[in-house]
Design a protein around this motif. Structure first.
Motif, PDB file in Angstrom:
ATOM      1  N   LEU A   1       2.968   6.339  -4.380  1.00 23.06           N
ATOM      2  CA  LEU A   1       4.373   5.562  -4.459  1.00 23.06           C
ATOM      3  C   LEU A   1       4.019   4.100  -3.691  1.00 23.06           C
ATOM      4  O   LEU A   1       3.461   4.037  -2.700  1.00 23.06           O
ATOM      5  CB  LEU A   1       5.156   6.254  -3.403  1.00 23.06           C
ATOM      6  CG  LEU A   1       5.539   7.622  -3.960  1.00 23.06           C
ATOM      7  CD1 LEU A   1       6.404   8.586  -2.715  1.00 23.06           C
ATOM      8  CD2 LEU A   1       6.409   7.549  -5.312  1.00 23.06           C
ATOM      9  N   LYS A   2       4.198   3.269  -4.745  1.00 23.34           N
ATOM     10  CA  LYS A   2       3.625   1.604  -4.376  1.00 23.34           C
ATOM     11  C   LYS A   2       4.417   1.271  -3.004  1.00 23.34           C
ATOM     12  O   LYS A   2       3.968   0.351  -2.553  1.00 23.34           O
ATOM     13  CB  LYS A   2       4.094   0.750  -5.639  1.00 23.34           C
ATOM     14  CG  LYS A   2       3.044   1.175  -6.733  1.00 23.34           C
ATOM     15  CD  LYS A   2       1.660   0.642  -6.366  1.00 23.34           C
ATOM     16  CE  LYS A   2       1.030   0.064  -7.239  1.00 23.34           C
ATOM     17  NZ  LYS A   2      -0.445  -0.229  -7.034  1.00 23.34           N
ATOM     18  N   THR A   3       5.364   1.585  -2.601  1.00 23.09           N
ATOM     19  CA  THR A   3       6.265   0.962  -1.455  1.00 23.09           C
ATOM     20  C   THR A   3       6.016   1.684  -0.279  1.00 23.09           C
ATOM     21  O   THR A   3       6.494   1.512   0.897  1.00 23.09           O
ATOM     22  CB  THR A   3       7.649   0.914  -1.771  1.00 23.09           C
ATOM     23  OG1 THR A   3       8.168   2.143  -2.064  1.00 23.09           O
ATOM     24  CG2 THR A   3       8.093   0.206  -2.914  1.00 23.09           C
ATOM     25  N   ARG A   4       5.123   2.866  -0.242  1.00 22.20           N
ATOM     26  CA  ARG A   4       4.907   3.838   0.889  1.00 22.20           C
ATOM     27  C   ARG A   4       3.411   3.472   1.279  1.00 22.20           C
ATOM     28  O   ARG A   4       2.401   3.089   0.344  1.00 22.20           O
ATOM     29  CB  ARG A   4       5.153   5.105   0.558  1.00 22.20           C
ATOM     30  CG  ARG A   4       6.345   5.305   0.179  1.00 22.20           C
ATOM     31  CD  ARG A   4       7.544   5.007   1.339  1.00 22.20           C
ATOM     32  NE  ARG A   4       8.758   5.362   0.909  1.00 22.20           N
ATOM     33  CZ  ARG A   4       9.813   4.580   1.820  1.00 22.20           C
ATOM     34  NH1 ARG A   4       9.866   3.885   2.612  1.00 22.20           N
ATOM     35  NH2 ARG A   4      11.125   5.040   1.328  1.00 22.20           N
ATOM     36  N   ARG A   5       2.912   3.558   2.428  1.00 25.02           N
ATOM     37  CA  ARG A   5       1.499   3.665   3.111  1.00 25.02           C
ATOM     38  C   ARG A   5       0.775   4.889   2.557  1.00 25.02           C
ATOM     39  O   ARG A   5      -0.309   4.679   2.177  1.00 25.02           O
ATOM     40  CB  ARG A   5       1.519   3.769   4.555  1.00 25.02           C
ATOM     41  CG  ARG A   5       1.890   2.209   5.030  1.00 25.02           C
ATOM     42  CD  ARG A   5       1.549   2.214   6.704  1.00 25.02           C
ATOM     43  NE  ARG A   5       2.329   3.355   7.303  1.00 25.02           N
ATOM     44  CZ  ARG A   5       3.416   3.329   8.019  1.00 25.02           C
ATOM     45  NH1 ARG A   5       4.228   2.175   8.005  1.00 25.02           N
ATOM     46  NH2 ARG A   5       3.903   4.208   8.548  1.00 25.02           N
ATOM     47  N   ASN A   6       1.564   6.002   2.591  1.00 26.85           N
ATOM     48  CA  ASN A   6       0.864   7.197   2.119  1.00 26.85           C
ATOM     49  C   ASN A   6       1.402   7.941   0.960  1.00 26.85           C
ATOM     50  O   ASN A   6       2.547   7.875   0.980  1.00 26.85           O
ATOM     51  CB  ASN A   6       0.620   8.200   3.369  1.00 26.85           C
ATOM     52  CG  ASN A   6      -0.306   7.497   4.489  1.00 26.85           C
ATOM     53  OD1 ASN A   6      -1.047   7.051   4.303  1.00 26.85           O
ATOM     54  ND2 ASN A   6       0.459   7.636   5.842  1.00 26.85           N
ATOM     55  N   ASN A   7       0.759   8.568   0.283  1.00 28.44           N
ATOM     56  CA  ASN A   7       1.247   9.900  -0.630  1.00 28.44           C
ATOM     57  C   ASN A   7       1.129  11.034   0.339  1.00 28.44           C
ATOM     58  O   ASN A   7       0.215  11.617   0.860  1.00 28.44           O
ATOM     59  CB  ASN A   7       0.311  10.168  -1.812  1.00 28.44           C
ATOM     60  CG  ASN A   7       1.090   9.575  -3.125  1.00 28.44           C
ATOM     61  OD1 ASN A   7       2.032   8.805  -2.794  1.00 28.44           O
ATOM     62  ND2 ASN A   7       0.751   9.953  -4.133  1.00 28.44           N
TER      63      ASN A   7
ATOM     64  N   SER B   1      -4.050   7.912   1.737  1.00 31.15           N
ATOM     65  CA  SER B   1      -3.451   6.346   1.857  1.00 31.15           C
ATOM     66  C   SER B   1      -4.164   5.657   0.850  1.00 31.15           C
ATOM     67  O   SER B   1      -4.090   4.380   0.644  1.00 31.15           O
ATOM     68  CB  SER B   1      -3.893   5.629   3.298  1.00 31.15           C
ATOM     69  OG  SER B   1      -5.393   6.076   3.343  1.00 31.15           O
ATOM     70  N   SER B   2      -4.906   6.272  -0.215  1.00 32.97           N
ATOM     71  CA  SER B   2      -5.553   5.703  -1.219  1.00 32.97           C
ATOM     72  C   SER B   2      -4.791   5.224  -2.403  1.00 32.97           C
ATOM     73  O   SER B   2      -3.396   5.905  -2.737  1.00 32.97           O
ATOM     74  CB  SER B   2      -6.664   6.359  -1.773  1.00 32.97           C
ATOM     75  OG  SER B   2      -6.017   7.555  -2.633  1.00 32.97           O
ATOM     76  N   ASP B   3      -4.793   4.102  -2.945  1.00 31.08           N
ATOM     77  CA  ASP B   3      -3.706   3.558  -3.973  1.00 31.08           C
ATOM     78  C   ASP B   3      -4.266   4.100  -5.153  1.00 31.08           C
ATOM     79  O   ASP B   3      -4.625   3.135  -6.075  1.00 31.08           O
ATOM     80  CB  ASP B   3      -3.630   2.013  -4.020  1.00 31.08           C
ATOM     81  CG  ASP B   3      -2.710   1.410  -4.547  1.00 31.08           C
ATOM     82  OD1 ASP B   3      -1.854   2.111  -5.221  1.00 31.08           O
ATOM     83  OD2 ASP B   3      -2.739   0.191  -5.102  1.00 31.08           O
ATOM     84  N   ALA B   4      -4.115   5.255  -5.483  1.00 28.86           N
ATOM     85  CA  ALA B   4      -4.575   5.969  -6.760  1.00 28.86           C
ATOM     86  C   ALA B   4      -3.777   7.204  -7.051  1.00 28.86           C
ATOM     87  O   ALA B   4      -3.105   7.833  -6.075  1.00 28.86           O
ATOM     88  CB  ALA B   4      -6.065   6.460  -6.580  1.00 28.86           C
ATOM     89  N   VAL B   5      -4.004   7.750  -8.330  1.00 31.02           N
ATOM     90  CA  VAL B   5      -3.249   8.786  -8.639  1.00 31.02           C
ATOM     91  C   VAL B   5      -4.155   9.867  -8.199  1.00 31.02           C
ATOM     92  O   VAL B   5      -5.330  10.009  -7.905  1.00 31.02           O
ATOM     93  CB  VAL B   5      -3.483   8.907 -10.210  1.00 31.02           C
ATOM     94  CG1 VAL B   5      -3.134  10.432 -10.728  1.00 31.02           C
ATOM     95  CG2 VAL B   5      -2.313   7.956 -10.762  1.00 31.02           C
ATOM     96  N   THR B   6      -3.365  10.887  -7.668  1.00 31.81           N
ATOM     97  CA  THR B   6      -4.049  12.238  -6.999  1.00 31.81           C
ATOM     98  C   THR B   6      -4.047  13.363  -8.106  1.00 31.81           C
ATOM     99  O   THR B   6      -2.930  13.559  -8.621  1.00 31.81           O
ATOM    100  CB  THR B   6      -3.296  12.717  -5.661  1.00 31.81           C
ATOM    101  OG1 THR B   6      -3.345  11.574  -4.934  1.00 31.81           O
ATOM    102  CG2 THR B   6      -3.771  13.902  -5.042  1.00 31.81           C
ATOM    103  N   SER B   7      -5.137  13.941  -8.342  1.00 30.17           N
ATOM    104  CA  SER B   7      -5.167  14.974  -9.151  1.00 30.17           C
ATOM    105  C   SER B   7      -5.286  16.238  -8.332  1.00 30.17           C
ATOM    106  O   SER B   7      -5.672  16.340  -7.224  1.00 30.17           O
ATOM    107  CB  SER B   7      -6.341  15.215  -9.992  1.00 30.17           C
ATOM    108  OG  SER B   7      -7.612  15.400  -9.347  1.00 30.17           O
ATOM    109  N   VAL B   8      -4.411  17.527  -8.860  1.00 30.99           N
ATOM    110  CA  VAL B   8      -4.376  18.739  -8.175  1.00 30.99           C
ATOM    111  C   VAL B   8      -4.778  19.655  -9.265  1.00 30.99           C
ATOM    112  O   VAL B   8      -4.293  19.730 -10.312  1.00 30.99           O
ATOM    113  CB  VAL B   8      -3.106  19.079  -7.713  1.00 30.99           C
ATOM    114  CG1 VAL B   8      -2.926  20.519  -6.975  1.00 30.99           C
ATOM    115  CG2 VAL B   8      -2.558  18.038  -6.799  1.00 30.99           C
ATOM    116  N   ILE B   9      -6.102  20.524  -8.920  1.00 31.88           N
ATOM    117  CA  ILE B   9      -6.632  21.434 -10.019  1.00 31.88           C
ATOM    118  C   ILE B   9      -6.647  22.675  -9.136  1.00 31.88           C
ATOM    119  O   ILE B   9      -7.239  22.667  -8.029  1.00 31.88           O
ATOM    120  CB  ILE B   9      -7.759  21.165 -10.524  1.00 31.88           C
ATOM    121  CG1 ILE B   9      -7.375  19.844 -11.476  1.00 31.88           C
ATOM    122  CG2 ILE B   9      -8.203  22.175 -11.485  1.00 31.88           C
ATOM    123  CD1 ILE B   9      -8.693  19.089 -11.879  1.00 31.88           C
ATOM    124  N   SER B  10      -6.033  23.866  -9.619  1.00 30.25           N
ATOM    125  CA  SER B  10      -6.217  24.911  -8.952  1.00 30.25           C
ATOM    126  C   SER B  10      -6.269  26.204  -9.766  1.00 30.25           C
ATOM    127  O   SER B  10      -6.122  26.254 -11.010  1.00 30.25           O
ATOM    128  CB  SER B  10      -4.667  25.430  -8.312  1.00 30.25           C
ATOM    129  OG  SER B  10      -4.777  26.835  -7.778  1.00 30.25           O
TER     130      SER B  10
END
Length: 196
Positions: free
Chosen positions: A141-147, A180-189
């Protein structure tokens, strides 16, 4: 969508399938008696069971007091609804039904995260367990510090890789991930999980 002067949230309305009968609630710790869930039945004679989970405190439903882990059973007619609200987080309350239902959960006034004083309105129509997946990509989310992501497991021994973190979750457990990284987060389970 609910839009107020200082807080708003919205959710996508989901179609109800014949097998929409197994849900885990997603909510958040509240500032008031506002962590809630609402169940709506699509057909007459729908039997509902809700195994309650709360971070603290007894839950008052229908004039009776229930503790975490106890199950409440009731029936709903076509297009009837049932509201449960509590001052503490109801996340991972497990709801099952004999016929298709819709479940919406959320919070009128939550601090997200807990240490930031703001009154955030949260709402989500829940995806039935049958439609949970093993892989997700979550945009920053570009306008937020954290995802901030919450994941819920419906099975034991779910090994969830989220970003560079590995967590193990059992049935009815959740984990909150913050990046806090400016990147897509992947989730794999290895088992299907719900990501919010």
């Amino acid at each position: 969508m609910v839009r107020n002067e200082h807080t708003s949230d919205s959710f996508l309305l989901l179609p109800i399938s014949d097998d929409a009968n197994d849900f885990f609630v997603a909510s958040y710790e509240s500032r008031e008696r506002t962590s809630k869930l609402i169940i709506a039945a699509l057909e007459d004679n729908t039997r509902i069971e809700a195994q309650l989970k709360t971070s603290a405190g007894a839950i008052q439903i229908g004039g009776r007091s229930y503790s975490t882990g106890q199950t409440v059973s009731f029936a709903l007619g076509k297009l009837q609804t049932y509201l449960v609200q509590h001052e503490y987080d109801l996340t991972v309350t497990h709801i099952t039904s004999s016929k298709p239902i819709s479940v919406v959960s959320g919070n009128n006034c939550a601090n997200v995260p807990h240490d930031v004083t703001a009154c955030d309105y949260l709402a989500e129509q829940l995806l039935p367990v049958r439609f949970w997946q093993k892989e997700y990509l979550c945009a920053k989310l570009k306008t937020r510090r954290n995802n901030r992501l919450r994941m819920i497991s419906s099975k034991n021994d779910a090994l969830v890789h989220i970003g560079a973190t590995l967590v193990t979750l059992n049935e009815g457990e959740y984990y909150e991930y913050v990046s806090s990284s400016d990147a897509v987060t992947s989730v794999i389970s290895n088992h299907p999980v719900l990501i919010l």
